[in-house]
Every structure is written in structure tokens, then in C-alpha cells.
Design a protein around this motif. Sequence first.
Motif, PDB file in Angstrom:
ATOM      1  N   LEU A  23      57.777  31.323   3.354  1.00 36.11           N
ATOM      2  CA  LEU A  23      59.167  32.401   3.197  1.00 36.11           C
ATOM      3  C   LEU A  23      58.912  33.721   3.113  1.00 36.11           C
ATOM      4  CD1 LEU A  23      61.093  31.654  -0.403  1.00 36.11           C
ATOM      5  CD2 LEU A  23      61.724  31.462   1.948  1.00 36.11           C
ATOM      6  N   LEU A  24      57.279  34.096   3.749  1.00 38.95           N
ATOM      7  CA  LEU A  24      57.539  35.075   3.904  1.00 38.95           C
ATOM      8  C   LEU A  24      57.224  35.730   5.255  1.00 38.95           C
ATOM      9  CD1 LEU A  24      54.357  36.436   1.201  1.00 38.95           C
ATOM     10  CD2 LEU A  24      56.859  38.079   1.382  1.00 38.95           C
ATOM     11  N   GLN A  81      58.837  33.786   7.146  1.00 36.37           N
ATOM     12  CA  GLN A  81      59.999  33.814   8.184  1.00 36.37           C
ATOM     13  C   GLN A  81      60.661  34.826   7.854  1.00 36.37           C
ATOM     14  OE1 GLN A  81      62.388  30.891   5.366  1.00 36.37           O
ATOM     15  NE2 GLN A  81      60.947  29.121   6.234  1.00 36.37           N
ATOM     16  N   ARG A  82      60.075  36.228   7.084  1.00 36.66           N
ATOM     17  CA  ARG A  82      60.548  37.344   6.955  1.00 36.66           C
ATOM     18  C   ARG A  82      59.931  38.218   8.016  1.00 36.66           C
ATOM     19  NH1 ARG A  82      61.715  38.054   0.569  1.00 36.66           N
ATOM     20  NH2 ARG A  82      63.923  36.282   0.561  1.00 36.66           N
ATOM     21  N   GLY A  83      58.955  37.036   8.315  1.00 37.66           N
ATOM     22  CA  GLY A  83      57.839  38.300   9.880  1.00 37.66           C
ATOM     23  C   GLY A  83      56.770  39.378   9.575  1.00 37.66           C
ATOM     24  N   LYS A  84      56.614  38.347   7.496  1.00 40.20           N
ATOM     25  CA  LYS A  84      55.488  38.902   6.547  1.00 40.20           C
ATOM     26  C   LYS A  84      54.656  37.859   7.168  1.00 40.20           C
ATOM     27  CE  LYS A  84      58.620  41.083   4.192  1.00 40.20           C
ATOM     28  NZ  LYS A  84      58.530  42.284   2.567  1.00 40.20           N
ATOM     29  N   GLN A  85      53.015  38.291   8.470  1.00 43.17           N
ATOM     30  CA  GLN A  85      52.706  37.142   8.534  1.00 43.17           C
ATOM     31  C   GLN A  85      51.753  37.821   7.591  1.00 43.17           C
ATOM     32  OE1 GLN A  85      51.892  37.101  12.811  1.00 43.17           O
ATOM     33  NE2 GLN A  85      53.718  36.587  12.959  1.00 43.17           N
ATOM     34  N   GLU A  95      51.436  38.975   4.828  1.00 42.90           N
ATOM     35  CA  GLU A  95      51.121  38.783   3.474  1.00 42.90           C
ATOM     36  C   GLU A  95      51.404  36.526   3.436  1.00 42.90           C
ATOM     37  OE1 GLU A  95      52.357  40.714   5.048  1.00 42.90           O
ATOM     38  OE2 GLU A  95      52.547  43.043   3.746  1.00 42.90           O
ATOM     39  N   ALA A  96      52.383  36.522   4.369  1.00 37.43           N
ATOM     40  CA  ALA A  96      51.960  34.715   4.733  1.00 37.43           C
ATOM     41  C   ALA A  96      50.820  33.946   4.430  1.00 37.43           C
ATOM     42  CB  ALA A  96      52.701  34.531   5.359  1.00 37.43           C
TER      43      ALA A  96
END
Length: 515
Positions: free
Chosen positions: A323-324, A326-330, A332-333
Motif C-alpha cells: 500500500l505504501l 502504491q502511494r509513492g512512499k517507496q 517506507e514500502a
Amino acid sequence: MARRMIGFRRLMMAALLALGGVMFAAPVAADDVAATSRSVVRVVTIAIVDQEVVGFGHGSGFAVAPNRIVTNAHVVALAQQYPDNVVIGVVPSEGSKSYQGRVIAIDSKRDLALIEIVGAKIPPATLYAGSLDDSTGLVSLGYPGNVDLASAQSAADYIKPLAPVRSEGSLSAARTVDGVNVLLHTASISRGNSGGPVLDRCGRVLGVNSAITKGQEGDANFAFAISEAELAAFLEQAKQPFGAVTNPCMSLEARVSADQAADRAAAEAADATRRDTAAKAELAREQAAEQARVDAERRSENVIAIAALLLVLGALTVGGGGLLFQRGKQREAIWAASGGGVLMLAAIITFVLRPGEKPIQAKGGFEVPVASTSPTPAALPLGKMVCKFVPDRSRVTVSTGSDVSLNWGQDGCMNDRTQYADDDGKWVRVLVPGDEQTVSVVEFDPKTRDYVNYRYFLSADQMDAARKIRSQIPLKQCSADAQARAQLGTQQQSIRAALPTNYSEKLVYSCAPAN
């Protein structure tokens, strides 16, 4: 013929008055009646007028004290009537001496007399003061004249120590004759038995032989004996102490059989206890194993649950990383995905390394005993104790069975003076007195607090042999030397090997701390 008779009588008188010539004693068997036969004597009377022997007679008797003899009054009547002309001789059944006696008490109505001799130590007989019934078996001891006439080869045969003749019968009835209580019995006696004892099977005196009936036209012969009650009354009037017991006669065979039965019962009880203990231990082991299995299963289930939780957390964390992303928070992902992967890997490792459902058996081992210099429990002092007589476990014939007080010290030291020897956990002492014909083998068990005295009533020759062995034992008092105590045990075995197979008495005591 007359000269030969006078020569015979002179020889008889000379032999009696020698009082100490060498004589040979017959061995005594190891049974109760034979033990009492040590107390039986031949009583001889010799009438002398103007240095010539004019009369000779003899009867039987028995000791009630080391130097006091009971016989019939009619056996010594002439000596009482003519004290200056009649000599009384007493010939023991064993030993090497005969003795001159004198009458110190006489009761013509009871037909009893008490003779005193000097320098003698004859084992005294014991009276039985208990109840009798018509089934009581009895034994007569004495010196019947018809046996003497048939076996004597010379005058010396009449005055040498010989074991008394034994005849057996039963109590027929109790009667009162001229106010005197008598026992009517069937043991065969004849002239010469007068004054000899009638015994029960345990060797206790029931009465004193006094007379016989004369059988006519096929009638049976019976013997009369002055009862123990009359004898006891006579001795009390004469102020003569005597031994008396009232306990019933228990045969040695019955005692041994009872002991064997008790040993079997104790062994069976111990075996039952061992089986019960083993069964309880097996049950406890099974319960412990079952509990261990349940615990192992629980541990395994708990670990699986933890692994599942880790797996779920890992999957959720990986999902959160997606989910992170997909939200562009690579960044943290990546961290979330990495953490989730670690959790899932931990879950896999935890599941793979989970404990099994079977309990892990602990490895057994052995403790290495550490040498100790402290005394064993058996060697420790127990102090002052009172030992109560236990009649149900004893075999008593002539003893009173009085309680015993003792002081049990360190390393088998009894009463601060007598050293006992260790015998496989029990402490043993063989006592060989110098003033009586009895050897005692005494055992004390510190574990059970049992004090047991095995008494052996021995002949003079047997006592001499025991005393000779005892004289070779140097340890006379308590010792702290373990080697000396061990040597005492070995030396005592020599005495025990010389004793009869069967004991005469077994006195058992149960000890407890004093006060």
C-alpha cells in the motif's frame, strides 16, 4: 564272705571320705532335662561303729543353691538320729569331687531334708510354681538302686560322678496323704530314687520322689512325689532362697517354629512393602511421563501459535508495504516489506525448530560417594536405655525375665566396660562367667533396639573348654582400636563354634531411652 563285705564297706567309706579323688564326669546333652541333671546328686549315708562300717544306704537329691541339697528325710534319717556315727556323702553328677554334708533342716512329715555342703558350686535347679493338669508329661531323675546293682563293678562305681538315670511318664493325679500334698505319676522309679526331682519337659522341678506303690497280681506301679508347693513351704521355713517360675513350658521346637514363622511374616511384609513401593513408583513415573507429554504438547502448540502470529504479522507488514508503494512512499514500502519478510522468515524458522510432542528424557547419572570419617549410625552411642522383656518372642525355662538397664556407648561399648564386636550391623558379646555353668551370647541391634540373650546351660567339661578359649581373648574392656574389636569378633566365633547347636533359653528385650 563277711570279710569281703567289710572290705567292700571300708573301701566305700574311704572313697567317700577322701572327698576329692579323681573321677570322670559323663557328658551332658543339650536339652532342658539334661541341663537340670547337672543339679542332681547321689546322697550316700555310711554308719560307722568302732571304726567299722555297719550300714550303707543311698538316695538321690538335687541342688537348690550351689551348696544346698534337697533330699528325702528318710534318706538321711539315720544321720539325723546318730550324727556321731553316720556320715553323709554327696556325689555330684559331674566334676571331680565328692563332698561331706550335714543336715541343716528336716521335716519328717513332709519327708524332706536340706543338706549343706562346703566348697561346692553345683548348678541349682528351679521350681515350677505354675498350674498342672493330668496331661502334664514329666521326667524323673535319680540313681535307682536296681540299676546300680546291675551295673556296678566295684565300690568305686557307687561314688563316681555319673549322669542320673532318666525315666519318663505323666502326671496321674494329685493327692493328699497325711495332710501332705503329693503327685501321683507313672515315671518308673525304685529304691535309690528317693529325694530325686520330678521335672516337667522344660527341666523345672514339680516335686520330690518319695515312695512307690507295690503292684500285686498285675496291678500297675505308681510313684509318689512330694509336691512343689510342699517343697517351697519347707524351703521358706528353712529360710533357704530358691528359684521358682510360673511361665508355661514352651519347647525349643515351638520357639524355633514361631521364630521362623515370624521371619517369614516379616519377609513377606517387607516384600509386600517393596512391591507396594515399586507400584507407587511406577504409577508416579507413568503420571510424570503423561504430564511431561501433555506439557510437551502444550509447548509445541504454543510455539506453533507464535509462528502463526509471526506469519500473520509478516504478511500484514508486507501488505502494508505494498500500500505504501502504491502511494509513492517507496522508502517506507521497502522498510515495511523487509520487516514483513523478516517476520515471515522468523515464523518459518520458529515452526521448523518447534519442540516435539514427546518429552525429552533426562540423562541418568551416578553420584560418586564421598569418603567420610564420621562413625556409622550403628557405632554411635545411644546412651542409657531400659530394655523391657518381651515374653511372646522369648523362650524361657528357668529365668525370671526381668527388665534390663544398659548404657550403650561409642563403638559397641556396653556400660562403659564391656566391649561388643560388630557382626554385620549387630553387636555381639559372648559371656563366659567363672562362677556358673552358663554361656550367654548377647546381641544388640541398634536399628531395631532389640537386645537378645541366648543362654546355653553347659556341662562342667563344656564350661572348662569355653573358659579355656575365653582366656585366650586379650580384650577385656572397651577399646577404641577398630582392629582389636575386629579380632574380638573372630575370637568369639571360636567359642560359639564350641557351643551346642541349640540354645537353652532365648530372652528378648525391646529397648527404649531411659526417662
